[in-house]
Every structure is written in structure tokens, then in C-alpha cells.
Motif scaffolding. Structure first.
Motif: not given
Length: 298
Positions: A221-222, A205, A287-289, A297, A208-209, A294, A284
Motif C-alpha cells: 500500500h505504501n 484510499v 489509519r486508512l479506515k 494519510f 490502498a486499503l 489519501i 496503516d
């Protein structure tokens, strides 16, 4: 963990959707290409796009969608991981707006040609990599690889010797679409079940974050987590928004005098697309935080 966290293990596009979009793109390419005699040097796609910008926009949407969906489906059908080819297919989408919207004289013509060449090259390499990967497995793959290279080389030679023509641009596009159709929706090429995408490490994550915070509006990130459709959606929204905001400056085909109310409409539409992409990215990030991995997610 579903479809998340493994590069090369993308969820394949719907077969019916891929077939329908590819058929639509091929039919439209043929009809649009014959609006004028494509054998003449001044009837290239660029000229058609300049004279018929809205039709050219339709051409760009269908062509980009057809190549992207069917290259990804091709990889999944035959179990080819093809991370580089997948990245090229995704990157090609980024250049299509430059092909469609930047189409005028001067610097815009140069930018248009560069974007066009990059779009063609990225898709051609993505397709060619698949056939090179299967080169030794069957004579059909070897023959196709040879023919694809021959067509590309011939196109380049003709381009620099005889000059531009509509057919020189259209025929390779038609052949590429026919090749994708035969590969994806017929049994002409043998499928080897033993070919499986290599397992990849689960993505964290934290990375991605970082991508979401810096390039989130472009869906980085997606795309990183192989959520291809959501990432591509964010990318298309942002690029469309940027070009809509720029249309009053760069024009669109022969339409170069966009001002006053029309310019404000374009800018308003562009800002609306960008705001949608920004809100999507912000959601997003939030949500990632909240997540430690993952796997949760959604």
C-alpha cells in the motif's frame, strides 16, 4: 497532498546519502572481489559468498541499497517519471535476499542463480530505460546507451563461451556503479529542465486499503502511494524475517548445521521482524479506515 498519491512523483533520496552508500558499495565490491584472484573460474561471487557468508551478506545489503537509492535519485535529478523502471528498481530489492541467503548446492544453487539473474536484469533495465528515454537528446546519452547494451551483450556471450569467472561478474557491477556516480554527482550528462514527470491521478484510499489488508506486511500500500521508503522498509523487514525463519532449513553459505539454540535464535529474530512488519501494517490499516482521502494519510 505532499508526496502522496502520484505515481512517478517520488521524493528523491538524499543526495549525500546516495553518494555515500554508492561509494561504500563500490569500494566494498572491489575489496571483497579481490579476496581471491577474481580471474579464476572458481572465484566467483557465489563461491566467495559460500566461503564468506557474513561478508556476502554485507555485499548484498550495500549493493542493493546503492542501486535502489541511486536509480531513484537518477530519475528525479533528470525529471524522468519512469514508472516501469521505478517498479523494477523496487522489485530488485525483493530478489537480493535470495541471492545472499540461498547459496548452496542442488536446488538452492538453481534458486540462487535465478535470483541473481533477475536482480541484475531488473537493475540493468531500470538504468537502460533512462538512457533510452534520453537517447535523442544528446550524443552522450546515445554513446552510453550503445556501450551499456554492448557490455550486457558481451557479458552474456562470454558467459556461454568462456564460462564463469569472478571478473565477469564484478566488472559489470563496477561499471554500473561508476556510471551511476558520474550521472548523479557530476555534470557530465546535460539536464533538460523541460523534462517533467507526468501528472498522475490521485490514488484512492479504497485501493490502498485493499492492498494494506492483503499485502500490507510487504508494504504494497505504501509503494502504491509512492511512499517508497516506508514501503521498502516494510518489504525488507518481511523478507528478512522470512529468510531468518528459513535459515535453519536452507542454511547460509557453508553453514548448514544450524540447530538447537542457534536455530531458535534465528527463528526468534525472524518472528520479531515479521511481527514488527505486521504491527506496522495494522497501524496503516487503522489509519486508512479513518480517512476519506489519501491527503490526510501520514
Amino acid at each position: 497532498m505532499g508526496d502522496y498519491g502520484k505515481i512517478g512523483e517520488l521524493k528523491a533520496p538524499n543526495k549525500t546519502m546516495s553518494m555515500v552508500v554508492l561509494t561504500m558499495a563500490l569500494v566494498y565490491n572491489v575489496i571483497f572481489g579481490f579476496i581471491r584472484n577474481p580471474a579464476e573460474t572458481d572465484n566467483t561471487l557465489s563461491w566467495l559468498g559460500y566461503d564468506y557468508p557474513h561478508g556476502f551478506l554485507m555485499w548484498g545489503v550495500l549493493t542493493a541499497a546503492a542501486f535502489f537509492l541511486n536509480i531513484i535519485y537518477l530519475y528525479k535529478k533528470f525529471g524522468y517519471s519512469g514508472r516501469v523502471g521505478t517498479a523494477f528498481a523496487i522489485a530488485a530489492i525483493f530478489f537480493m535476499p535470495g541471492v545472499v541467503f540461498i547459496n548452496d548446492w542442488g536446488w538452492e544453487q538453481t534458486a540462487h542463480l535465478i535470483a541473481t539473474l533477475i536482480f541484475i536484469a531488473l537493475n540493468a533495465i531500470a538504468i537502460l530505460m533512462f538512457f533510452i528515454h534520453n537517447y535523442k537528446k544528446h550524443i552522450k546519452y546515445r554513446l552510453t546507451t550503445f556501450l551499456v547494451i554492448l557490455i550486457l551483450a558481451g557479458m552474456i556471450i562470454v558467459q556461454f563461451t568462456l564460462g564463469k569467472s569472478g571478473l565477469l561478474e564484478l566488472v559489470p557491477l563496477w561499471l554500473a556503479m561508476v556510471l551511476l556516480f558520474v550521472s548523479n554527482f557530476t555534470s557530465f550528462y546535460p539536464v533538460y529542465p523541460c523534462d517533467k514527470a507526468q501528472k498522475q491521478k490521485k490514488k484512492k484510499v479504497r485501493t490502498a486499503l485493499k492492498l494494506a489488508c492483503t499485502l500490507g506486511v510487504f508494504g504494497a500500500h505504501n509503494l502504491y502511494m509512492n511512499r517508497i521508503y516506508k514501503g521498502a522498509g516494510q518489504l525488507v523487514m518481511s523478507i528478512t524475517g522470512i529468510f531468518l525463519c528459513l535459515i535453519p532449513v536452507i542454511g547460509m553459505g557453508y553453514v548448514n548445521d544450524i540447530s538447537d539454540g542457534d536455530a531458535k535464535v534465528c527463528i526468534a529474530a525472524g518472528i520479531s521482524f515479521l511481527s514488527g512488519a505486521a504491527v506496522w501494517a495494522a497501524r496503516d490499516i487503522y489509519r486508512l479506515k479513518q480517512l476519506k482521502s489519501i491527503e490526510n494519510f501520514d
